[in-house]
Structures are given as structure tokens and as C-alpha cells.
Enzyme design. Structure first.
Site, PDB file in Angstrom:
ATOM      1  N   LYS A 169       1.851  -3.815   6.646  1.00 14.50           N
ATOM      2  CA  LYS A 169       2.409  -3.795   5.089  1.00 14.50           C
ATOM      3  C   LYS A 169       3.775  -3.469   5.236  1.00 14.50           C
ATOM      4  O   LYS A 169       4.673  -4.033   4.258  1.00 14.50           O
ATOM      5  CB  LYS A 169       1.759  -2.478   4.468  1.00 14.50           C
ATOM      6  CG  LYS A 169       0.084  -2.940   4.309  1.00 14.50           C
ATOM      7  CD  LYS A 169       0.006  -4.050   3.252  1.00 14.50           C
ATOM      8  CE  LYS A 169      -1.662  -4.479   3.263  1.00 14.50           C
ATOM      9  NZ  LYS A 169      -1.919  -5.871   2.895  1.00 14.50           N
ATOM     10  N   TYR A 219      -2.293  -1.251  11.007  1.00 13.98           N
ATOM     11  CA  TYR A 219      -2.481  -1.839   9.549  1.00 13.98           C
ATOM     12  C   TYR A 219      -1.407  -1.576   8.741  1.00 13.98           C
ATOM     13  O   TYR A 219      -0.630  -2.203   7.837  1.00 13.98           O
ATOM     14  CB  TYR A 219      -3.761  -1.227   8.832  1.00 13.98           C
ATOM     15  CG  TYR A 219      -3.804  -1.439   7.375  1.00 13.98           C
ATOM     16  CD1 TYR A 219      -3.920  -2.741   6.807  1.00 13.98           C
ATOM     17  CD2 TYR A 219      -3.552  -0.508   6.537  1.00 13.98           C
ATOM     18  CE1 TYR A 219      -4.042  -3.087   5.434  1.00 13.98           C
ATOM     19  CE2 TYR A 219      -3.719  -0.770   5.089  1.00 13.98           C
ATOM     20  CZ  TYR A 219      -3.992  -2.087   4.647  1.00 13.98           C
ATOM     21  OH  TYR A 219      -4.028  -2.186   3.166  1.00 13.98           O
ATOM     22  N   SER A 230       0.778  -1.397  -0.058  1.00 13.59           N
ATOM     23  CA  SER A 230       0.072   0.001  -0.096  1.00 13.59           C
ATOM     24  C   SER A 230       0.820   1.347   0.007  1.00 13.59           C
ATOM     25  O   SER A 230       2.070   1.215   0.532  1.00 13.59           O
ATOM     26  CB  SER A 230      -0.899   0.030   1.165  1.00 13.59           C
ATOM     27  OG  SER A 230      -1.499   1.248   1.648  1.00 13.59           O
TER      28      SER A 230
HETATM   29  P1  NAD Z   1     -10.800  -7.384   1.351  1.00 17.34           P
HETATM   30  O1  NAD Z   1     -11.068  -7.601   2.787  1.00 17.34           O
HETATM   31  O2  NAD Z   1     -12.065  -7.274   0.456  1.00 17.34           O
HETATM   32  O3  NAD Z   1     -10.196  -8.993   0.767  1.00 17.34           O
HETATM   33  C1  NAD Z   1      -9.229  -9.497   1.565  1.00 17.34           C
HETATM   34  C2  NAD Z   1      -9.641 -10.939   1.875  1.00 17.34           C
HETATM   35  O4  NAD Z   1      -9.006 -11.812   2.773  1.00 17.34           O
HETATM   36  C3  NAD Z   1     -11.206 -11.161   2.385  1.00 17.34           C
HETATM   37  O5  NAD Z   1     -11.858 -11.928   1.356  1.00 17.34           O
HETATM   38  C4  NAD Z   1     -10.990 -12.078   3.569  1.00 17.34           C
HETATM   39  O6  NAD Z   1     -12.197 -12.888   3.640  1.00 17.34           O
HETATM   40  C5  NAD Z   1      -9.425 -12.596   3.390  1.00 17.34           C
HETATM   41  N1  NAD Z   1      -8.866 -12.958   4.474  1.00 17.34           N
HETATM   42  C6  NAD Z   1      -8.533 -12.195   5.314  1.00 17.34           C
HETATM   43  N2  NAD Z   1      -7.762 -13.059   6.361  1.00 17.34           N
HETATM   44  C7  NAD Z   1      -7.637 -14.246   5.899  1.00 17.34           C
HETATM   45  C8  NAD Z   1      -6.978 -15.472   6.387  1.00 17.34           C
HETATM   46  N3  NAD Z   1      -6.344 -15.339   7.590  1.00 17.34           N
HETATM   47  N4  NAD Z   1      -7.064 -16.512   5.514  1.00 17.34           N
HETATM   48  C9  NAD Z   1      -7.842 -16.597   4.609  1.00 17.34           C
HETATM   49  N5  NAD Z   1      -8.335 -15.561   4.164  1.00 17.34           N
HETATM   50  C10 NAD Z   1      -8.028 -14.520   4.799  1.00 17.34           C
HETATM   51  O7  NAD Z   1      -9.580  -6.647   0.822  1.00 17.34           O
HETATM   52  P2  NAD Z   1      -9.272  -5.819  -0.744  1.00 17.34           P
HETATM   53  O8  NAD Z   1      -9.719  -4.331  -0.545  1.00 17.34           O
HETATM   54  O9  NAD Z   1      -9.640  -6.812  -1.474  1.00 17.34           O
HETATM   55  O10 NAD Z   1      -7.701  -5.741  -0.239  1.00 17.34           O
HETATM   56  C11 NAD Z   1      -7.006  -6.629  -0.693  1.00 17.34           C
HETATM   57  C12 NAD Z   1      -5.533  -6.723  -0.293  1.00 17.34           C
HETATM   58  O11 NAD Z   1      -5.229  -5.422  -0.800  1.00 17.34           O
HETATM   59  C13 NAD Z   1      -5.500  -6.535   1.298  1.00 17.34           C
HETATM   60  O12 NAD Z   1      -4.175  -7.106   1.635  1.00 17.34           O
HETATM   61  C14 NAD Z   1      -5.383  -5.328   1.621  1.00 17.34           C
HETATM   62  O13 NAD Z   1      -4.753  -4.865   2.647  1.00 17.34           O
HETATM   63  C15 NAD Z   1      -4.545  -4.346   0.217  1.00 17.34           C
HETATM   64  N6  NAD Z   1      -4.841  -3.261   0.197  1.00 17.34           N
HETATM   65  C16 NAD Z   1      -6.232  -2.738  -0.162  1.00 17.34           C
HETATM   66  C17 NAD Z   1      -6.332  -1.296  -0.566  1.00 17.34           C
HETATM   67  C18 NAD Z   1      -7.924  -0.776  -0.765  1.00 17.34           C
HETATM   68  O14 NAD Z   1      -8.082   0.243  -0.733  1.00 17.34           O
HETATM   69  N7  NAD Z   1      -8.992  -1.578  -0.630  1.00 17.34           N
HETATM   70  C19 NAD Z   1      -5.266  -0.446  -0.700  1.00 17.34           C
HETATM   71  C20 NAD Z   1      -3.945  -1.049  -0.458  1.00 17.34           C
HETATM   72  C21 NAD Z   1      -3.759  -2.461  -0.148  1.00 17.34           C
END
Ligand code: NAD
Ligand code: UDP
Length: 338
Positions: free
Chosen positions: A153, A149, A124
Site C-alpha cells: 500500500k 501487505y 489503508s
Molecule cells: P476483497 O479480497 O474482498 O476484494 C479484492 C478483490 O480483488 C477480490 O474480488 C479479488 O478476487 C480481486 N483481485 C485480486 N487480485 C486480482 C487481480 N490480479 N486481478 C483481478 N482481480 C483481482 O478485499 P476488500 O476487503 O474488498 O478490499 C478491497 C481493497 O481495499 C483491497 O485493495 C484491500 O487491500 C483494501 N483495503 C481493505 C481493507 C479491509 O479491511 N477490508 C482495509 C484497507 C484497505
């Protein structure tokens, strides 16, 4: 080629699954559904005509992950799984460190055991911290994160870098996402926050559809052109495409490479609200409220490196992002819940 997507039923993972399947990859999803719905698998099949293989497992459960790797011939991993709510991470730091670090460490151990060496990680822009000037470039030193959080990362980037030093076969691509919004143009998959949305676009969509009376804009007294914060918003399908390019890159290189994944253009909160109203001919009532703790006034990506080295750049406009967010919201007012 078979690609394992941890967290593949989530917002970004589900869109990436679609783009990968449409590029000819076999997709295997591992997700414990802690923040997503199993019906995402049906929706991916509806869009692509192909049903991804799904394991409902916790990625920090080593035995379950070993079983998956024994059953499937995995070539590369994209690691989305983790907790992502900034505010919640301040209240529950141990849960965030445990889940985000444990899933990564377990995955790396099992990958080594099964001789899988290509790893793409969802990092991120938050790792740049508050010290760096914008636009952010990949050569900048990482900064201090304002919440647990963000630190997960930053720490995971460090772990992956150290792992790649020790294992010269390893190829790690760190994708530093900026602000993904929008949804697949079919309206079949999108962002489905539980409870009150923390992020701007889902909140705007829920106001527009009448689920919430108004948006509160967190501060209009920043030193920015209109006083509201500016961010680098990108369409989630463009972000999904970046993963396809990252996999191609990982298959041809060793070591660690970092890429910003953004458009390079910032928009303010007010610009987003007005663009949403104009693109969709809907009203988004709002009020100006206090600043939110930890928010930076503005930041955006220098997106040149991804363009030159990955051959990736964002193609979709702010209007596309607003239209697709609204299309998803209108068709699924309660997200994946019936
Ligand atoms: P999201 O919460 O929709 O998807 C994450 C998925 O991981 C979920 O489906 C959840 O059920 C699953 N999960 C969590 N812990 C788990 C575990 N221990 N075992 C198996 N599954 C597990 O989030 P997203 O927005 O799709 O983000 C995906 C990744 O991108 C994350 O790592 C997030 O930190 C990163 N990210 C997201 C953003 C954003 O703005 N959405 C920005 C920067 C980084
Ligand atoms: N924001 C806002 N009201 C909301 C949610 C967000 O004014 O209800 C603002 C927030 O202050 C930030 C921008 O919208 O300037 C993007 O916030 P988001 O949480 O989506 O992303 P991040 O803070 O992680 O960049």
C-alpha cells in the site's frame, strides 16, 4: 459516466458498485475472482435492478485490460483489486508484491494509453506505521509497515504520487481506509472470507452463528482503557459512499489528494463483542489469548479532512454495523457458496 472497478466483486468493491449505480453511474467490474464469487454480480443486480458489466480478467494481464478499455468508454477507475491478508503476506511476500504492484502498474499504463486520468485507490491506515501518534492525520509522514501487505500500500501510494508528478492530467485520490465492517442492509452482499477469518467481525459472526466455538481475543494487557486493542470501525456502506464523493472530487481536481476514511471514534475488541451481543441478542463466547504479532494497541482517524473537502462523514452507528453483519451472516451462513 462509466466507472471501472477493479476487484469490484470483492467486499468493498461490491458495496461501492451498488452505491455508484444508485448514484447514476455506469459500473464496469474487472475481477479474476481469486477472492470473490461471480454470483456477486447477480446480487448487485437484485439490489439495484441494474446488472454491472463484468470482465473476468486478471488486472495485471495487459492485453485483457487493453481489450476492456477498447470496448468500454471508461471515465474513471477505482482500484480495489489486490491481495489483502496480512498474515499471508508475511508467508508469501513475493506473491503480494507481484499482484498488488503489477495490477497497479498495468492499470496506470493502460489508462495513459486510453487517456483516462481519474484514479481512486484503496489504501489503508496501515501506511501510518507504528511511529505516528493517533489520531492519524493525512499530513503525517508515512511510517514503517509491519508486513509486506502494508508495504504494498505504501509503495503504491509512492508510485501514484510519482505518476501524478510526471503526468499533470492525472487526478489521484488515495483513500486510507480504517476498519470496514457491516454489510448491505439487504443482506444480499457482505464479507465472505475463505477459510478461517483473519478479521474480527467475520470471526465474531461465525462464532455467533455456531460455525466456530469461540472467539480468541488477542491480548487484554495493552495500555488501553479495557486492555484490548482499539480500532476505528466503519460501516462498509459509509465507506462505499466515500468512493462516490472521491470520484466527484477527482473529476474536479488534478494531482494527488489523501483522505482518511474512518469515523474518528475507536472501539475496543471487548466493546465490539458486547455491542454485537446486545444489538443482535446473541451470545459470542470468547477467551483471552496471546497478543497477535504486529498488532498496534490502538489507532483511529482524524476524519476532518474528508468532511471538509469531500463532504463525507460516516453516518452509520456501531449498532448498525453489528446488525448488518449479523443479518448477512444469518442469511448466508456459507457466504456466496450454496
Ligand atoms: P476483497 O479480497 O474482498 O476484494 C479484492 C478483490 O480483488 C477480490 O474480488 C479479488 O478476487 C480481486 N483481485 C485480486 N487480485 C486480482 C487481480 N490480479 N486481478 C483481478 N482481480 C483481482 O478485499 P476488500 O476487503 O474488498 O478490499 C478491497 C481493497 O481495499 C483491497 O485493495 C484491500 O487491500 C483494501 N483495503 C481493505 C481493507 C479491509 O479491511 N477490508 C482495509 C484497507 C484497505
Ligand atoms: N482480533 C481479535 N481476535 C480475532 C481477530 C482480531 O482479538 O480473531 C483483534 C485484533 O487483535 C485487532 C482487532 O481485533 O486488535 C481488529 O483486528 P482486524 O484483523 O479485524 O483488523 P486490523 O488488525 O487490520 O486492524
Amino acid at each position: 459516466m462509466s466507472i471501472l472497478l477493479t476487484g469490484g466483486t470483492g467486499f468493498i468493491g461490491s458495496h461501492t458498485a451498488v452505491e455508484l449505480i444508485e448514484s447514476g453511474y455506469d459500473v464496469i467490474i474487472a475481477d479474476n475472482l481469486s477472492n470473490s464469487s461471480a454470483s456477486v454480480i447477480d446480487r448487485i443486480e437484485q439490489i439495484t435492478g441494474i446488472r454491472p458489466v463484468f470482465y473476468k480478467i486478471d488486472v495485471s494481464d495487459k492485453a485483457a485490460l487493453q481489450n476492456l478499455f477498447a470496448e468500454q468508454d471508461i471515465d474513471a477507475v477505482i482500484h480495489f483489486a489486490g491481495f489483502k491478508a496480512v498474515g499471508e503476506s508475511v508467508e508469501k511476500p513475493l506473491e503480494y508484491y507481484r499482484n498488488n504492484l503489477d495490477t497497479t502498474l498495468t492499470l496506470l499504463e493502460v489508462m495513459e494509453q486510453f487517456d483516462v486520468h481519474q484514479f481512486v485507490f484503496s489504501s489503508s491506515a496501515t501506511v501510518y506505521g507504528s511511529e505516528n501518534p493517533y489520531p492519524y492525520t493525512e499530513t503525517m509522514k508515512k511510517g514503517s509497515c509491519s508486513n509486506p501487505y502494508g508495504w504494498t500500500k505504501s509503495m503504491i501510494e509512492q508510485i501514484l504520487g510519482d505518476a501524478a508528478v510526471a503526468n499533470s492530467n492525472l487526478s489521484v485520490v488515495l483513500l486510507r481506509y480504517f476498519n470496514p465492517i457491516g454489510a448491505h442492509e439487504s443482506g444480499l452482499i457482505g464479507e465472505d472470507p475463505q477459510g478461517i477469518p483473519n478479521n474480527l467481525m467475520p470471526f465474531i459472526s461465525q462464532v455467533a452463528v455456531g460455525k466456530r466455538p469461540k472467539l480468541t481475543i488477542f491480548g487484554d494487557d495493552y495500555d488501553t482503557p479495557d486492555g484490548t486493542c482499539r480500532r476505528d470501525y466503519l460501516h462498509v456502506v459509509d465507506l462505499a459512499d466515500a468512493h462516490v464523493k472521491a470520484l466527484e472530487y477527482a473529476s474536479e481536481h488534478k494531482g494527488v489528494e489523501i483522505f482518511n476514511i474512518g469515523t474518528g471514534t475507536p472501539y475496543s475488541v471487548l466493546e465490539i463483542v458486547h455491542a454485537f451481543e446486545k444489538s443482535n441478542s446473541v451470545a459470542v463466547p470468547y477467551e483471552i489469548g496471546a497478543r497477535r504479532d504486529g498488532d498496534l494497541p490502538e489507532f483511529w482517524a482524524d476524519a476532518e479532512k474528508a468532511k471538509t473537502m469531500l463532504g463525507w462523514e460516516a453516518k452509520r452507528s456501531l449498532e448498525d454495523m453489528c446488525r448488518d453483519s449479523w443479518n448477512w451472516q444469518k442469511k448466508n451462513p456459507n457466504g456466496y457458496r450454496e
